[in-house]
Design a protein around this motif. Sequence first.
Motif, PDB file in Angstrom:
ATOM      1  N   ALA A 135       0.830  -1.202   0.000  1.00 29.46           N
ATOM      2  CA  ALA A 135       0.000   0.000   0.000  1.00 29.46           C
ATOM      3  C   ALA A 135       0.863   1.250   0.000  1.00 29.46           C
ATOM      4  O   ALA A 135       0.575   2.231  -0.707  1.00 29.46           O
ATOM      5  CB  ALA A 135      -0.925  -0.002   1.221  1.00 29.46           C
ATOM      6  N   LEU A 136       1.926   1.227   0.775  1.00 29.12           N
ATOM      7  CA  LEU A 136       2.801   2.387   0.862  1.00 29.12           C
ATOM      8  C   LEU A 136       3.440   2.684  -0.498  1.00 29.12           C
ATOM      9  O   LEU A 136       3.549   3.844  -0.921  1.00 29.12           O
ATOM     10  CB  LEU A 136       3.871   2.122   1.917  1.00 29.12           C
ATOM     11  N   ARG A 137       3.843   1.643  -1.202  1.00 30.38           N
ATOM     12  CA  ARG A 137       4.428   1.827  -2.521  1.00 30.38           C
ATOM     13  C   ARG A 137       3.419   2.462  -3.482  1.00 30.38           C
ATOM     14  O   ARG A 137       3.756   3.383  -4.234  1.00 30.38           O
ATOM     15  CB  ARG A 137       4.910   0.486  -3.092  1.00 30.38           C
ATOM     16  N   LYS A 138       2.166   1.983  -3.449  1.00 30.52           N
ATOM     17  CA  LYS A 138       1.151   2.535  -4.347  1.00 30.52           C
ATOM     18  C   LYS A 138       0.883   4.003  -4.045  1.00 30.52           C
ATOM     19  O   LYS A 138       0.718   4.819  -4.960  1.00 30.52           O
ATOM     20  CB  LYS A 138      -0.134   1.723  -4.228  1.00 30.52           C
TER      21      LYS A 138
ATOM     22  N   HIS B 145      -8.604   5.122  -3.231  1.00 38.12           N
ATOM     23  CA  HIS B 145      -8.663   3.937  -4.095  1.00 38.12           C
ATOM     24  C   HIS B 145      -8.375   2.672  -3.298  1.00 38.12           C
ATOM     25  O   HIS B 145      -8.952   1.607  -3.577  1.00 38.12           O
ATOM     26  CB  HIS B 145      -7.651   4.094  -5.230  1.00 38.12           C
ATOM     27  N   LEU B 146      -7.519   2.770  -2.294  1.00 35.21           N
ATOM     28  CA  LEU B 146      -7.162   1.613  -1.470  1.00 35.21           C
ATOM     29  C   LEU B 146      -8.139   1.380  -0.322  1.00 35.21           C
ATOM     30  O   LEU B 146      -7.946   0.466   0.480  1.00 35.21           O
ATOM     31  CB  LEU B 146      -5.750   1.790  -0.899  1.00 35.21           C
ATOM     32  N   GLY B 147      -9.169   2.201  -0.212  1.00 38.29           N
ATOM     33  CA  GLY B 147     -10.169   1.987   0.815  1.00 38.29           C
ATOM     34  C   GLY B 147      -9.989   2.811   2.069  1.00 38.29           C
ATOM     35  O   GLY B 147     -10.698   2.614   3.055  1.00 38.29           O
ATOM     36  N   HIS B 148      -9.041   3.736   2.056  1.00 36.21           N
ATOM     37  CA  HIS B 148      -8.802   4.606   3.208  1.00 36.21           C
ATOM     38  C   HIS B 148      -9.431   5.978   2.977  1.00 36.21           C
ATOM     39  O   HIS B 148      -9.621   6.406   1.836  1.00 36.21           O
ATOM     40  CB  HIS B 148      -7.301   4.806   3.434  1.00 36.21           C
TER      41      HIS B 148
ATOM     42  N   MET C 110      -4.380   7.577   7.840  1.00 35.04           N
ATOM     43  CA  MET C 110      -5.392   6.846   7.095  1.00 35.04           C
ATOM     44  C   MET C 110      -6.421   6.241   8.036  1.00 35.04           C
ATOM     45  O   MET C 110      -6.072   5.614   9.033  1.00 35.04           O
ATOM     46  CB  MET C 110      -4.755   5.709   6.281  1.00 35.04           C
ATOM     47  N   THR C 111      -7.690   6.443   7.736  1.00 35.16           N
ATOM     48  CA  THR C 111      -8.750   5.709   8.417  1.00 35.16           C
ATOM     49  C   THR C 111      -9.185   4.577   7.499  1.00 35.16           C
ATOM     50  O   THR C 111      -8.809   4.514   6.330  1.00 35.16           O
ATOM     51  CB  THR C 111      -9.953   6.615   8.726  1.00 35.16           C
ATOM     52  N   GLY C 112      -9.997   3.689   8.017  1.00 30.08           N
ATOM     53  CA  GLY C 112     -10.469   2.558   7.224  1.00 30.08           C
ATOM     54  C   GLY C 112     -11.794   2.794   6.566  1.00 30.08           C
ATOM     55  O   GLY C 112     -12.469   1.842   6.189  1.00 30.08           O
ATOM     56  N   HIS C 113     -12.213   4.051   6.442  1.00 24.16           N
ATOM     57  CA  HIS C 113     -13.551   4.348   5.932  1.00 24.16           C
ATOM     58  C   HIS C 113     -13.453   5.323   4.777  1.00 24.16           C
ATOM     59  O   HIS C 113     -13.568   6.522   4.941  1.00 24.16           O
ATOM     60  CB  HIS C 113     -14.432   4.921   7.040  1.00 24.16           C
ATOM     61  N   SER C 114     -13.207   4.795   3.592  1.00 24.45           N
ATOM     62  CA  SER C 114     -13.095   5.641   2.417  1.00 24.45           C
ATOM     63  C   SER C 114     -14.458   6.151   1.987  1.00 24.45           C
ATOM     64  O   SER C 114     -15.457   5.435   2.066  1.00 24.45           O
ATOM     65  CB  SER C 114     -12.446   4.865   1.261  1.00 24.45           C
ATOM     66  N   GLU C 115     -14.465   7.387   1.501  1.00 27.44           N
ATOM     67  CA  GLU C 115     -15.680   7.951   0.929  1.00 27.44           C
ATOM     68  C   GLU C 115     -15.683   7.817  -0.588  1.00 27.44           C
ATOM     69  O   GLU C 115     -16.484   8.446  -1.273  1.00 27.44           O
ATOM     70  CB  GLU C 115     -15.779   9.436   1.296  1.00 27.44           C
TER      71      GLU C 115
ATOM     72  N   ALA D 128      10.083   0.148  10.563  1.00 31.95           N
ATOM     73  CA  ALA D 128       9.671  -1.250  10.473  1.00 31.95           C
ATOM     74  C   ALA D 128       8.224  -1.287  10.002  1.00 31.95           C
ATOM     75  O   ALA D 128       7.307  -0.840  10.688  1.00 31.95           O
ATOM     76  CB  ALA D 128       9.795  -1.941  11.830  1.00 31.95           C
ATOM     77  N   LEU D 129       7.983  -1.794   8.796  1.00 27.89           N
ATOM     78  CA  LEU D 129       6.652  -1.779   8.224  1.00 27.89           C
ATOM     79  C   LEU D 129       5.779  -2.878   8.820  1.00 27.89           C
ATOM     80  O   LEU D 129       6.238  -3.944   9.219  1.00 27.89           O
ATOM     81  CB  LEU D 129       6.731  -2.001   6.707  1.00 27.89           C
ATOM     82  N   GLN D 130       4.464  -2.593   8.861  1.00 29.06           N
ATOM     83  CA  GLN D 130       3.513  -3.620   9.222  1.00 29.06           C
ATOM     84  C   GLN D 130       3.472  -4.667   8.115  1.00 29.06           C
ATOM     85  O   GLN D 130       3.657  -4.371   6.943  1.00 29.06           O
ATOM     86  CB  GLN D 130       2.115  -3.002   9.372  1.00 29.06           C
ATOM     87  N   GLU D 131       3.222  -5.907   8.484  1.00 30.56           N
ATOM     88  CA  GLU D 131       3.239  -6.976   7.494  1.00 30.56           C
ATOM     89  C   GLU D 131       1.998  -6.934   6.594  1.00 30.56           C
ATOM     90  O   GLU D 131       2.071  -7.222   5.424  1.00 30.56           O
ATOM     91  CB  GLU D 131       3.309  -8.336   8.208  1.00 30.56           C
ATOM     92  N   ARG D 132       0.850  -6.595   7.155  1.00 30.62           N
ATOM     93  CA  ARG D 132      -0.359  -6.675   6.343  1.00 30.62           C
ATOM     94  C   ARG D 132      -0.476  -5.463   5.430  1.00 30.62           C
ATOM     95  O   ARG D 132       0.045  -4.401   5.728  1.00 30.62           O
ATOM     96  CB  ARG D 132      -1.617  -6.799   7.213  1.00 30.62           C
TER      97      ARG D 132
END
Length: 334
Positions: free
Chosen positions: A11-14, A79-82, A103-108, A328-332
Amino acid sequence: MRTWQPLGEAALRKLVLAAEAAPSIHNSQPWRFRYHPDTGALTVHSVEERVLPHLDPLGHALHLSIGAALFNLCVAARHLGHEPVVRLLPDPASPHLLASVHMTGHSEAGARAGPDLYAVIPERHTSRVPFDDEPVPGEVLAELVEAAREEDATLHFPEPQEKQRLLALTSEADRRTTMDPDRTEESRRWVHAPDRSGAGMPQEVLGARDTGAHLPMRDFTGLAPGTLPPRRAFERNPTIGLLATRNDHPEDWLRAGMALEHVLLLATAHGLRASLMHQAMEWPDLRWALRDPERGILNAHMLIRMGRADTHPGTPRRPLREVLETGALQERSP
């Protein structure tokens, strides 16, 4: 209380690849992104060695460039849902920190009408070639005006007489710059064949000069012998938009950059090309002369020329490893 969403590597790369596809003055790409896994913040920083001190001593164009990158980042986030939560200039003690994004998990995204702006990010390129003479439809111009308004800016398409005045001020800026050895030398340094840095402008993207001399296309080479671009006939009645804001602080410059990219992406989605005329903004008295208080145009940021044309080559971009710093990046990842 909001819950910030962690970002995985994919996601970070995108996000950053979308951000760095934005336009920047002389393709200087004056940005660096830093991810903070402990807070979930993605911060956007200016890069000192990519400043143009003669052409852009106050950092106006730099802020426009980074604002445009920030808008792309927000488009990619949705686009990623955030849903991105943006703070401009979050720390006065850190002048190079220009924005932070959580980023929140609630994209408009689903609620936003209109074209898919994320899909056209790779297609948007500054085009310095002649456009055809077909006028841009009024309904498209109205959409572009609304896009700028959504970012707290105004976009005005002047009548012919006013348009000629704005272009004359741009021509005067070009004349002054050509006569200024420091500015011309600074421009020339950014014109070179693609190299490992990924910044700057290859010769083939510089465009042409107008045979009728009524459209002042920037000469990046400062009339250096053997470097003059060819002459071509440009459109006689160009579509020109003036982007402006009510206030004129660095935060307003960033918002103007976000508005600029919103307009450019929407124009691209409608099959339009655009070239950017920042020349008059680089001379304080000429920028002041662009004002039109009766129409609410108080602080000009960019003249945007739009129309239809064949595909024009894009400029290179810096490698991701040079513009993104991570802990240190999150794995998911979404």
